[in-house]
Design a protein around this motif. Structure first.
Motif, PDB file in Angstrom:
ATOM      1  N   TYR B 383       0.830  -1.200   0.000  1.00  0.00           N
ATOM      2  CA  TYR B 383       0.000   0.000   0.000  1.00  0.00           C
ATOM      3  C   TYR B 383       0.869   1.257   0.000  1.00  0.00           C
ATOM      4  O   TYR B 383       0.691   2.148  -0.819  1.00  0.00           O
ATOM      5  N   HIS B 387       1.377   3.840  -3.009  1.00  0.00           N
ATOM      6  CA  HIS B 387       0.923   5.183  -2.704  1.00  0.00           C
ATOM      7  C   HIS B 387       2.034   6.190  -2.914  1.00  0.00           C
ATOM      8  O   HIS B 387       1.862   7.203  -3.586  1.00  0.00           O
ATOM      9  N   ARG B 390       3.278   7.088  -6.428  1.00  0.00           N
ATOM     10  CA  ARG B 390       2.438   7.930  -7.264  1.00  0.00           C
ATOM     11  C   ARG B 390       2.877   9.387  -7.209  1.00  0.00           C
ATOM     12  O   ARG B 390       2.768  10.087  -8.216  1.00  0.00           O
ATOM     13  N   ALA B 391       3.347   9.807  -6.049  1.00  0.00           N
ATOM     14  CA  ALA B 391       3.679  11.228  -5.882  1.00  0.00           C
ATOM     15  C   ALA B 391       4.733  11.696  -6.886  1.00  0.00           C
ATOM     16  O   ALA B 391       4.502  12.660  -7.611  1.00  0.00           O
ATOM     17  N   PRO B 392       5.887  10.993  -6.984  1.00  0.00           N
ATOM     18  CA  PRO B 392       6.866  11.439  -7.979  1.00  0.00           C
ATOM     19  C   PRO B 392       6.333  11.335  -9.398  1.00  0.00           C
ATOM     20  O   PRO B 392       6.714  12.107 -10.275  1.00  0.00           O
ATOM     21  N   VAL B 394       3.397  12.023 -10.399  1.00  0.00           N
ATOM     22  CA  VAL B 394       2.641  13.239 -10.709  1.00  0.00           C
ATOM     23  C   VAL B 394       3.613  14.330 -11.166  1.00  0.00           C
ATOM     24  O   VAL B 394       3.347  15.059 -12.113  1.00  0.00           O
ATOM     25  N   ASN B 395       4.764  14.376 -10.508  1.00  0.00           N
ATOM     26  CA  ASN B 395       5.758  15.378 -10.896  1.00  0.00           C
ATOM     27  C   ASN B 395       6.279  15.131 -12.299  1.00  0.00           C
ATOM     28  O   ASN B 395       6.383  16.039 -13.107  1.00  0.00           O
ATOM     29  N   MET B 397       4.887  13.563 -14.681  1.00  0.00           N
ATOM     30  CA  MET B 397       3.825  13.864 -15.635  1.00  0.00           C
ATOM     31  C   MET B 397       3.581  15.382 -15.715  1.00  0.00           C
ATOM     32  O   MET B 397       3.442  15.932 -16.809  1.00  0.00           O
ATOM     33  N   GLY B 398       3.553  16.001 -14.555  1.00  0.00           N
ATOM     34  CA  GLY B 398       3.252  17.426 -14.492  1.00  0.00           C
ATOM     35  C   GLY B 398       4.304  18.253 -15.209  1.00  0.00           C
ATOM     36  O   GLY B 398       3.994  19.088 -16.049  1.00  0.00           O
ATOM     37  N   PHE B 399       5.585  17.957 -14.929  1.00  0.00           N
ATOM     38  CA  PHE B 399       6.630  18.766 -15.542  1.00  0.00           C
ATOM     39  C   PHE B 399       6.827  18.399 -16.999  1.00  0.00           C
ATOM     40  O   PHE B 399       7.330  19.193 -17.778  1.00  0.00           O
ATOM     41  N   SER B 401       4.286  18.000 -18.890  1.00  0.00           N
ATOM     42  CA  SER B 401       3.302  18.905 -19.492  1.00  0.00           C
ATOM     43  C   SER B 401       3.829  20.339 -19.536  1.00  0.00           C
ATOM     44  O   SER B 401       3.597  21.061 -20.489  1.00  0.00           O
ATOM     45  N   GLU B 442       1.661   4.169 -14.119  1.00  0.00           N
ATOM     46  CA  GLU B 442       0.496   4.556 -13.335  1.00  0.00           C
ATOM     47  C   GLU B 442      -0.514   3.408 -13.240  1.00  0.00           C
ATOM     48  O   GLU B 442      -1.044   3.108 -12.169  1.00  0.00           O
ATOM     49  N   ARG B 453      -5.521  -3.402  -1.348  1.00  0.00           N
ATOM     50  CA  ARG B 453      -6.790  -3.019  -0.721  1.00  0.00           C
ATOM     51  C   ARG B 453      -7.671  -4.229  -0.512  1.00  0.00           C
ATOM     52  O   ARG B 453      -8.313  -4.364   0.512  1.00  0.00           O
TER      53      ARG B 453
END
Lengths: 137, 627
Positions: B383, B387, B390-392, B394-395, B397-399, B401, B442, B453
């Motif tokens: 878990y 979990h 995922r945080a890195p 997002v980075n 993916m975000g950067f 973009s 992802e 879960r």
């Protein structure tokens, strides 16, 4: 903005700015410094009196959980009116309920794919731009 | 009227025959009561022959002992008939009374029948006598003789099928022998002989006397020989039983040592009595301490009351006792024990005592706890990892973009530059690969998160009508099924089970979905859902298809996360079966696959009928083979 991930903080800030929000954004990377800012070094919260605060809170922090911060903020007479937006990757139902029970105003799950994430943040920015934030007593 | 009298030696001989015959019959009949199967009828036939033959023999010698001063001859056919009557009636009575489940009332049927048979034998035997004279009977005395016969026979039967000691058997044999002889001599007393003078002188009485004595000795000798052989058989049987008993005891002792358990016995009422060396050895309790329910003092205070309650309920209901509790050992440490106890029944089905075994499962419990802990740790770990991963992401993916946006600006800035197009294409390609890789990553993380879960989900068991449930699953997928030209056949008589509805639906939904997905285009698809009961309160459900099949080397792999088998021509992440396996395991079941390439695949899911309680099912109470 209490967010330990610098990248996330940056992305959030950029997207909120794009939505036209020009207020000062103060980023904090851990719970201790954030609490010090919110409640003051003496912990009474008097420093926040007369402030207009909107708190953006991540639950996963290195030194404490965001729930600890939420609890203290909502229990303090000077900060309890400040809206708290919980922004985190967890979508655990019990955690969401717990946050609302403690007085969180909004709970948003960070979508993991960037499009969703960016979209959510932009929406949040738009929301902030029309939002009334009360003055703390 | 002729002068009559008795030869005392022959009278004594006749009585001893009766006693010996009675003893033999008691012994053989008693053996029949403790034997099962065809051997039982052998012992009953032996007892009937000994009793009937012995009575007849006694009677015949008794007749020969009778001196009536006139020559007597015996009609062979009628004499043999009297023997047949004696053996026949006795045999019928023994057979009737020794049936399983014969009640005391049956004794009142069989006893008088046998008595009447003995009386019939006596008077048939008298009728076989050819004497030169008349024979008359005094009716009241005849009646008394019949009464004695009936009483003696009923008593004999009663004694034969009771468990009695050798001394009791000897006394009973004497009483019965004398009763049988008493009947005979009473019968004789009822008879009056009227001599024919001419006949009386036709033969010298001395010769006659010798002839009678020799005949009596011959009959008695033959009878003793037969009875002796019967006793010999009986004693050989006794030796066999004792050998078996010794072997059984040795086996018992070996079994106790082999199970590493602590053996104890309780009386029929569930109280601990007598010497309990095993229990004393582990708890250090003395006899005075553990007797009755004193053993409960050595049981952990948290478990003691539940243990006593469970035990008294078991004793009341005569079930197999299955329980677990902690016991304080002599060294003061608490050990975890699994207990199993069974009632031992005697020949009448009454509880004779309880035999139980305490098996030390402390290590097992510890290992289980550790296993559970490490399982939970793995789940937590899965878990957290999924979990935090995922945080890195997002980075990234975000950067990416953000770079995408910067790329447009670079394009603007490089307008007119000779390499502008190539630089933009290179940037576009790199960004495309990064985005594809992140999307893939992802979805993998989402799969791990979902699995972890499921492992933490709480099940709420309910009774499930499996036929209805499977039909609903099949209906939900009817669209895909029909598109594939396949049919799903759900057996109409699937057994109901108690389990979590959602989990069961996910398991079989996945299996049926897979079956529809991987059909062989060469033939119309046919998917069958069946069930069969297997031992231990479990049911094996199977989903069988005639699809493309799975290569043997992939049978274990298909259950692994992110692994897929065969041609990768269908959308999928390789998550379904890993998920199914995790669910089935959480439900306390197991899943297996059998498959042949180009023939079809069968997934078998074995599930408990009810919720898992950890209690074994009750076996039938033990019956002692030899006592």
């Amino acid at each position: 903005m209490i967010e330990d991930d610098e990248g996330h903080a940056r992305l959030i800030e950029r997207n909120i700015r794009r939505a036209g929000v020009n207020n000062a954004i103060r980023p904090f990377r851990d719970g201790t410094t954030a609490l010090e800012y919110l409640l003051g070094a003496d912990g009474t919260g008097e420093v926040s009196a007369k402030r207009h605060l909107l708190i953006l809170l991540d639950l996963n922090l290195p030194d404490m959980t965001g729930i600890d911060i939420l609890e203290k903020v909502k229990a303090n007479p000077h900060t309890r009116r400040s809206p708290v937006v919980v922004l985190t990757t967890t979508d655990d139902q019990r955690e969401i309920q717990r946050c609302y029970d403690l007085g969180a105003n909004v709970y948003i799950t960070k979508p993991v794919n960037y499009e969703g994430f960016a979209n959510a943040i932009r929406q949040l920015g738009l929301f902030f731009s029309v939002m009334q934030v009360p003055e703390n007593p | 009227m002729v002068h009559t009298g008795y030869d005392p030696a022959l009278v004594a001989l006749s009585i001893s025959i009766a006693i010996f015959a009675s003893y033999t019959a008691l012994d053989l009949g008693g053996r029949a009561g403790r034997t099962a199967g065809s051997a039982r009828w052998g012992w009953i036939a032996g007892a009937a022959a000994a009793m009937g033959g012995g009575i007849w023999s006694m009677h015949f010698v008794g007749m020969l002992a009778f001196e009536m001063g006139m020559p007597a001859a015996y009609d062979l056919a009628t004499t043999l008939l009297s023997l047949a009557i004696a053996v026949g009636f006795t045999g019928a009575a023994f057979g009737w009374i020794s049936r399983r489940g014969a009640s005391p009332r049956d004794l009142l049927i069989a006893g008088p029948a046998m008595g009447l048979g003995v009386a019939a034998m006596h008077y048939t035997g008298m009728a076989a006598m050819r004497v030169p004279g008349n024979l008359a009977y005094h009716a009241p005395v005849v009646a008394i003789s019949v009464l004695i016969a009936v009483t003696a026979a009923t008593t004999a039967l009663w004694l034969t099928f009771r468990q009695i000691s050798v001394a009791q058997k000897l006394i009973a044999a004497c009483v019965m022998g004398i009763a049988v002889a008493g009947m005979h001599y009473t019968g004789m007393a009822a008879a009056t002989f009227t001599g024919d003078a001419a006949g009386a002188h036709a033969m010298p009485s001395a010769d006659m006397g010798h002839g009678q004595q020799n005949l009596a000795l011959a009959v008695a000798g033959a009878t003793f020989l037969i009875l002796f052989l019967a006793m010999l058989a009986s004693s050989l049987d006794q030796q066999r039983i004792q050998r078996e008993l010794r072997a059984s005891e040795a086996r018992f002792r070996a079994a106790v040592q082999a199970v590493r358990g602590v053996l104890w016995t309780n009386d029929a009422d569930g109280r601990m009595v007598g010497d309990q060396p095993g229990w004393s050895a582990i708890t250090g309790q003395t006899r005075a301490e553990y007797e009755g329910y004193g053993w409960a003092d050595a049981v952990h205070p948290d478990d003691a009351q539940a243990s006593v309650e469970a035990w008294t309920a078991t004793v009341r209901e005569r079930r197999t006792f299955v329980h677990e509790h902690r016991v304080r050992n002599a060294d003061g440490s608490w050990r975890h024990y699994a207990i199993r106890a069974v009632p031992i029944l005697d020949a009448r089905g009454e509880i004779q005592e309880w035999v139980g075994v305490h098996t030390d499962i402390t290590e097992q419990r510890q290992v289980e706890a550790e296993l559970r802990e490490s399982n939970e740790e793995i789940q937590r770990y899965a878990y957290i990892v999924s979990h935090d991963l995922r945080a890195p992401l997002v980075n990234v993916m975000g950067f990416t973009s953000e770079l995408e946006a910067t790329r447009t600006e670079i394009g603007e800035a490089l307008r007119g530059h000779p390499q502008a197009e190539r630089i933009d294409a290179d940037l576009g390609e790199a960004l495309g690969f990064i985005q594809a890789a992140v999307t893939r990553m992802e979805s993998l993380i989402a799969a791990i998160l979902k699995l972890s879960r499921e492992g933490r989900r709480n099940f709420s068991p309910e009774r499930l009508d499996m036929t209805a449930l499977m039909n609903r699953i099949a209906d939900a997928q009817r669209h895909q099924t029909e598109q594939a030209g396949a049919t799903v056949i759900v057996a109409p008589d699937l057994p109901a089970i108690t389990a979590d509805r959602l989990a069961i639906e996910q398991v079989f939904g996945n299996l049926i979905d897979n079956a529809v997905k991987y059909l062989d285009p060469a033939r119309p698809g046919r998917i069958e859902v069946r069930a069969e009961g297997v031992g231990g309160g479990r049911v094996r459900f199977s989903v069988a298809d005639n699809g493309r099949g799975i290569a043997a080397r992939d049978h274990a792999r298909v259950f692994e996360l992110f692994r897929r088998s065969g041609a990768q021509d269908r959308p999928g992440e390789g998550i379904g079966l890993a998920h199914v396996k995790a669910l089935v395991r959480s439900l306390g079941g197991r899943i297996e696959v059998t498959s042949e390439l180009r023939v079809g695949t069968t997934f078998s899911v074995t599930l408990p009928r009810g919720t898992v309680t950890g209690h074994g099912q009750d076996g039938p109470p033990l019956r002692l083979a030899a006592e």
